[in-house]
Design an enzyme around this catalytic site. Sequence first.
Site, mmCIF file in Angstrom:
data_model
loop_
_atom_site.group_PDB
_atom_site.id
_atom_site.type_symbol
_atom_site.label_atom_id
_atom_site.label_comp_id
_atom_site.label_asym_id
_atom_site.label_seq_id
_atom_site.Cartn_x
_atom_site.Cartn_y
_atom_site.Cartn_z
ATOM 1 N N CYS A 193 -2.638 3.210 9.226
ATOM 2 C CA CYS A 193 -3.628 2.194 8.869
ATOM 3 C C CYS A 193 -4.849 2.246 9.792
ATOM 4 C CB CYS A 193 -3.009 0.801 8.939
ATOM 5 S SG CYS A 193 -1.889 0.410 7.578
ATOM 6 N N HIS A 228 0.849 -1.190 0.000
ATOM 7 C CA HIS A 228 0.000 0.000 0.000
ATOM 8 C C HIS A 228 0.886 1.242 0.000
ATOM 9 C CE1 HIS A 228 -3.982 -1.702 1.859
ATOM 10 N NE2 HIS A 228 -4.086 -1.576 0.549
#
Length: 296
Positions: free
Chosen positions: A289, A191
């Site tokens: 996150c 990511h």
Amino acid sequence: MTSVSIFGPADEPITLDIAQPFAPARVSTTRRYLMCPPRYFTVEYAINPWMDPSQPTSTELAMEQWTALKDTYERLGHDVSVIEPQQGLPDMVFAANSGTVIDGRVLGSRFRAEQRAAEADHFRRWFLESGYKAVVMPTAVNEAEGDFTWTGQLLLAGTGFRTDPGAHSEAQEVLGVPVVSLQLVDPRFYHLDVALFMLDDQSERPLVAYYPEAFSPGSQRVLRRLFPDAVIANDDDAVCLGLNAVSDGRHVVMPVEATNLAEQVARRGFEPVLVDISELRKSGGGPKCCTMELRG
């Protein structure tokens, strides 16, 4: 000298002084965040290189570390909303993957892994129940702020492992902001938010920190052109997920192990706030996150 505050599960601050040359004064701005407690956290499947179901996990420790992170944001003056976790969705704690919000417009997520697919609708309902009117669910795979980073002027959009390239044009159409695509090439940094983060999104010259080796050669050239003054992370910073950090323009909340990166951002005039989030890192997550920013 600049003071680095370290907060862990015991909530006892430790002060570390870092030598700092002249740097511009940094100004924090109050942020609104959405978080989800890891009440059902565990590692029962593997969808990234960090996850190993054979290794033990502690839901209790994950809750302690998450609570310390939430308390840190609130101590810094930020507003934190909380969505209820759902049993059977152990990764729902990683709220950043479920929505991108800019100027009050919401682009939801569409997960690549079936294990996380149901998370998207829980967040969609939260947005609608919280009064958001412009909520669009994507047609292309898009893992939200996992791969979308708002610089204050444009949206950096990662692809290569999770988010489809077609999601970038969809984000531009839905959110009405210019999008720059970046290619990720290292599966450890699947990511964008584990390879790059914004330090300052309020200035005319936005400032980022990133790990060059996570990106293709062409994307590295793009980043050098866009951010010639960027903070460059080393491998030690990257492998402890030090770039999965959250900045309010002055304070930078980041993993406690990222000491080299903390020193670099301190030299730029920021105040690192180091937190222990090692249990959640077993699923490949860090402070960012766990944190979706609600802009507008």
